[in-house]
Design a protein around this motif. Structure first.
Motif, short mmCIF file in Angstrom:
data_model
loop_
_atom_site.label_atom_id
_atom_site.label_comp_id
_atom_site.label_asym_id
_atom_site.label_seq_id
_atom_site.Cartn_x
_atom_site.Cartn_y
_atom_site.Cartn_z
N ALA A 27 17.24 -45.56 -4.74
CA ALA A 27 16.96 -45.20 -6.43
C ALA A 27 18.47 -45.51 -6.72
N ALA A 28 19.63 -45.57 -5.94
CA ALA A 28 20.89 -45.62 -6.53
C ALA A 28 21.23 -47.39 -6.65
N ARG A 29 20.35 -48.04 -5.16
CA ARG A 29 20.36 -49.22 -5.26
C ARG A 29 18.91 -50.13 -6.47
N VAL A 30 18.26 -49.61 -6.52
CA VAL A 30 16.80 -49.45 -7.87
C VAL A 30 18.10 -49.95 -8.66
N ALA A 31 19.05 -48.77 -8.99
CA ALA A 31 19.16 -48.56 -10.30
C ALA A 31 20.24 -50.05 -11.13
N THR A 32 20.43 -50.98 -9.81
CA THR A 32 21.93 -52.03 -10.39
C THR A 32 20.42 -53.26 -11.04
N GLN A 33 21.72 -53.18 -11.32
CA GLN A 33 21.18 -55.65 -12.01
C GLN A 33 21.01 -56.15 -10.90
N GLY A 34 22.00 -55.96 -9.62
CA GLY A 34 21.72 -56.78 -8.05
C GLY A 34 20.49 -56.90 -7.85
N TYR A 35 20.27 -55.91 -7.45
CA TYR A 35 19.48 -55.30 -6.72
C TYR A 35 17.94 -56.25 -7.50
N ARG A 36 17.34 -55.32 -8.64
CA ARG A 36 16.49 -56.12 -9.97
C ARG A 36 16.48 -57.04 -9.77
N GLN A 37 17.86 -57.85 -9.72
CA GLN A 37 17.62 -59.51 -9.36
C GLN A 37 16.81 -60.26 -8.24
N GLN A 38 17.34 -59.34 -6.95
CA GLN A 38 16.31 -59.91 -5.90
C GLN A 38 15.10 -59.54 -5.98
N ILE A 39 14.87 -58.26 -6.29
CA ILE A 39 13.37 -58.27 -6.52
C ILE A 39 12.81 -59.03 -7.33
N ALA A 40 13.58 -59.26 -8.66
CA ALA A 40 12.33 -60.36 -9.06
C ALA A 40 12.55 -61.48 -7.95
N LYS A 91 10.48 -62.63 -15.53
CA LYS A 91 9.91 -64.18 -16.48
C LYS A 91 11.10 -65.32 -16.58
N ALA A 92 12.78 -64.40 -16.78
CA ALA A 92 12.88 -65.88 -17.70
C ALA A 92 12.91 -66.55 -15.82
N LEU A 93 12.91 -66.63 -13.94
CA LEU A 93 13.22 -66.73 -13.19
C LEU A 93 11.78 -67.92 -13.32
N LEU A 94 10.90 -67.24 -13.91
CA LEU A 94 9.12 -68.08 -14.23
C LEU A 94 8.65 -68.49 -15.00
N GLU A 95 9.55 -68.32 -16.48
CA GLU A 95 9.80 -69.10 -17.24
C GLU A 95 10.65 -70.96 -16.78
N VAL A 96 11.60 -70.57 -15.64
CA VAL A 96 12.63 -72.21 -15.46
C VAL A 96 11.25 -72.81 -14.84
N GLN A 97 10.88 -72.27 -13.68
CA GLN A 97 9.86 -73.44 -13.07
C GLN A 97 8.19 -73.67 -13.46
N GLY A 98 8.17 -73.26 -14.98
CA GLY A 98 7.73 -73.92 -15.93
C GLY A 98 6.00 -73.15 -16.35
N TYR A 99 6.19 -71.96 -16.29
CA TYR A 99 5.03 -71.14 -16.26
C TYR A 99 4.97 -70.31 -17.23
N ARG A 100 4.12 -70.47 -18.29
CA ARG A 100 4.36 -69.44 -19.67
C ARG A 100 4.21 -67.72 -19.18
N VAL A 101 5.12 -66.95 -20.08
CA VAL A 101 4.98 -65.49 -19.17
C VAL A 101 4.71 -64.28 -20.00
#
Ligand SMILES: [Zn+2]
Length: 394
Positions: A358-371, A218-228
Motif C-alpha cells: 500500500a505504501a508503494r502504491v501510494a507513491t507517484q513513482g510506483y503508480r507511474q510504473q504500474i501505468a 491515459k497520458a502514455l497511451l495518447e503519446v502512442q496515438g490512441y484515443r483514450v
C-alpha cells in the motif's frame, strides 16, 4: 477489489442471442462433459508449482491407446439447461497429442510431476494433471477446468483449448477478423461514495489510486496515438453497468478496468498482481462464488479469444516490469467484464491490505510504473493483433 455483482445479465443483445444459439452445439458438448459440482480450489497463494527446472529427463508422452479426435457436438434444438449429465464425456476434452500437433508445440511428459511441458519457438507451457493451475511462458494461468489424465495422456477441456491455450499460442487462429485498436476506455474503479478498498492506517484509498493510475496510463497511451476515454474524470460514483456503457458510446476497441485489491486475513503475505478477463460460457470463474451464470452467454463472451490474448499480454508484461508476486491470470464474471462488448480486462494492481505494498502504491513513482507496465502490455496486445491481421491478409 471488485464487487462480485455476479447476477444474471438481463440485457442479452439480439446479436448475443444469435451467437448464443450458434454456440449451442458446442455448449452441449461442454455440459455433457459434466462440470465439476464443486470448483477445485484456485490456489491464490504466490506459490509457483511447476516452475522448478526439470532435472528429470523429459520422458516421451506416455504410450497410450489411440485417442479419438474430439467429435463436434451434434447440433441441439434447445439450450441444455441442466447439468444432469454428470458422466464425463471424453468429447469435451482434448488430448495432448492432438493439441500439441495443432499448435505446433513439442510435448514432453514428466510422469513424476504429472506435468506436460510444451515447447517451441521460445515458448514454454506447463500443464499439470488434476489442477486448473498452469504456467504459460513463466506466468501463472488458471484454466477453466482441471487438466486430467484421459486415456493415458494429459487432456484439457475443449473450452480451455479453444479459448485460452490457442489464443495465447496462436493469436487469431480460428478467431475470424482481428479487431482494430484505436479507442481505449480506461475505467478507474470505484469513486465518490464508493471508496473501494482502504488502508486506514496509511490512509490509502483505492478510488484515488485507480483514478491517478488511469490518468497516467491515459497520458502514455495518447503519446502512442490512441484515443483514450475515462469512465470517470474525477471523484464520482459511476454504476458498474454504466462503465462498459461508456465503451459502447465511444465505440471503444478496448476496455481496461483498474483496481487495487485487499484480503481480510494473511495481509502480511498476500501481495502482487492478478489480472481478470471474462469467464467463457460454461466455465467456472476462478473466484469460487456461487455462479448461476455458468451456462449463460454474456456480451463479454463475444471476445473470449481476444480477451485471452489481452489478459495474457498485460499479466505477463506487468509481472516482468513490476517484479511482484504472480497471483495469476484468472477469469471472473465481474459486471464490467460481463457487459463489455469489446476486448476487456480487469487489473488488480496490488494489495492495499499489505502495508508495504500500500505504501508503494501510494507513491507517484510506483503508480507511474504500474501505468507504464500496463501500457507495455497493451503494446504487446497491439502487436498480436497486427500479427494476426498480417496472417489473415495472406
Ligand atoms: Zn476495486
Amino acid at each position: 477489489m471488485m464487487p462480485p455483482a455476479d447476477r444474471p445479465s438481463g440485457i442479452l443483445s439480439r446479436a448475443g442471442r444469435a451467437v448464443r444459439s450458434a454456440l449451442l452445439g458446442f455448449a452441449a458438448a461442454a455440459v455433457a462433459a459434466g462440470l465439476p459440482a464443486q470448483e477445485p480450489a484456485a490456489r491464490s497463494t504466490p506459490t509457483r508449482p511447476g516452475t522448478a527446472p526439470a532435472n528429470v529427463a523429459p520422458a516421451a508422452p506416455k504410450p497410450a491407446a489411440p485417442v479419438a479426435a474430439p467429435k463436434a457436438a451434434a447440433p441441439r434444438a434447445a439450450a441444455p439447461k441442466s447439468a444432469e449429465a454428470k458422466a464425463p464425456s471424453a468429447g469435451a476434452y482434448v488430448g495432448a497429442r492432438e493439441f500439441s500437433r495443432v499448435l505446433g508445440l513439442e510435448p514432453a511428459w514428466d510422469a513424476a510431476k504429472k506435468q506436460l511441458v510444451l515447447t517451441g519457438s521460445n515458448r514454454r507451457f506447463v500443464l499439470e494433471a488434476e489442477t486448473r493451475e498452469a504456467e504459460f511462458d513463466g506466468v501463472r494461468v488458471f484454466l477453466g477446468a482441471p487438466a486430467e489424465i484421459r486415456q493415458g495422456e494429459l487432456a484439457i477441456s475443449k473450452i480451455d483449448y479453444l479459448k485460452l491455450l490457442t489464443p495465447v499460442v496462436r493469436p487469431g487462429q480460428g478467431a475470424g477478423k482481428p479487431p482494430g485498436l484505436r479507442t481505449i476506455v480506461l475505467d478507474p474503479g470505484h469513486g465518490g461514495r464508493d471508496t473501494g478498498k482502504v488502508n486506514a492506517r496509511l490512509r490509502v484509498l483505492e478510488k484515488e489510486m485507480t483514478l491517478d493510475t488511469a490518468r497516467r496510463l491515459k497520458a502514455l497511451l495518447e503519446v502512442q496515438g490512441y484515443r483514450v476515454v475515462l469512465t470517470r474524470e474525477d471523484d464520482r460514483y459511476v454504476e458498474l453497468v454504466d462503465r462498459p456503457a461508456v465503451a459502447d458510446r465511444v465505440d471503444a476497441d478496448l476496455f481496461v478496468s483498474l483496481h487495487f485489491n485487499a484480503v481480510e486475513a494473511d495481509v502480511e503475505r498476500v501481495t502482487g498482481v492478478e489480472v481478470y478477463t471474462m469467464t467463457p460460457q460454461h466455465q467456472l470463474s476462478a473466484n469460487r462464488q456461487p455462479d448461476d451464470q455458468v451456462p449463460v452467454f454474456n456480451p463479454g463472451n463475444f471476445n473470449d479469444h481476444w480477451n485471452a490474448v489481452l489478459g495474457f499480454s498485460i499479466h505477463r508484461d506487468m509481472l516482468a516490469a513490476l517484479k511482484v508476486p504472480d497471483r495469476g491470470l484468472k477469469r471472473s464474471r465481474f459486471a464490467v467484464l460481463r457487459h463489455a462488448r469489446c476486448p476487456a480486462v480487469l487489473i488488480e494492481a496490488g494489495f492495499l491490505s499489505n502495508d508495504a505494498e500500500a505504501a508503494r502504491v501510494a507513491t507517484q513513482g510506483y503508480r507511474q510504473q504500474i501505468a507504464a507496465a500496463i501500457a507495455t502490455g497493451i503494446r504487446s496486445y497491439a502487436a498480436a493483433l497486427k500479427q494476426a491481421q498480417t496472417r489473415a491478409g495472406r
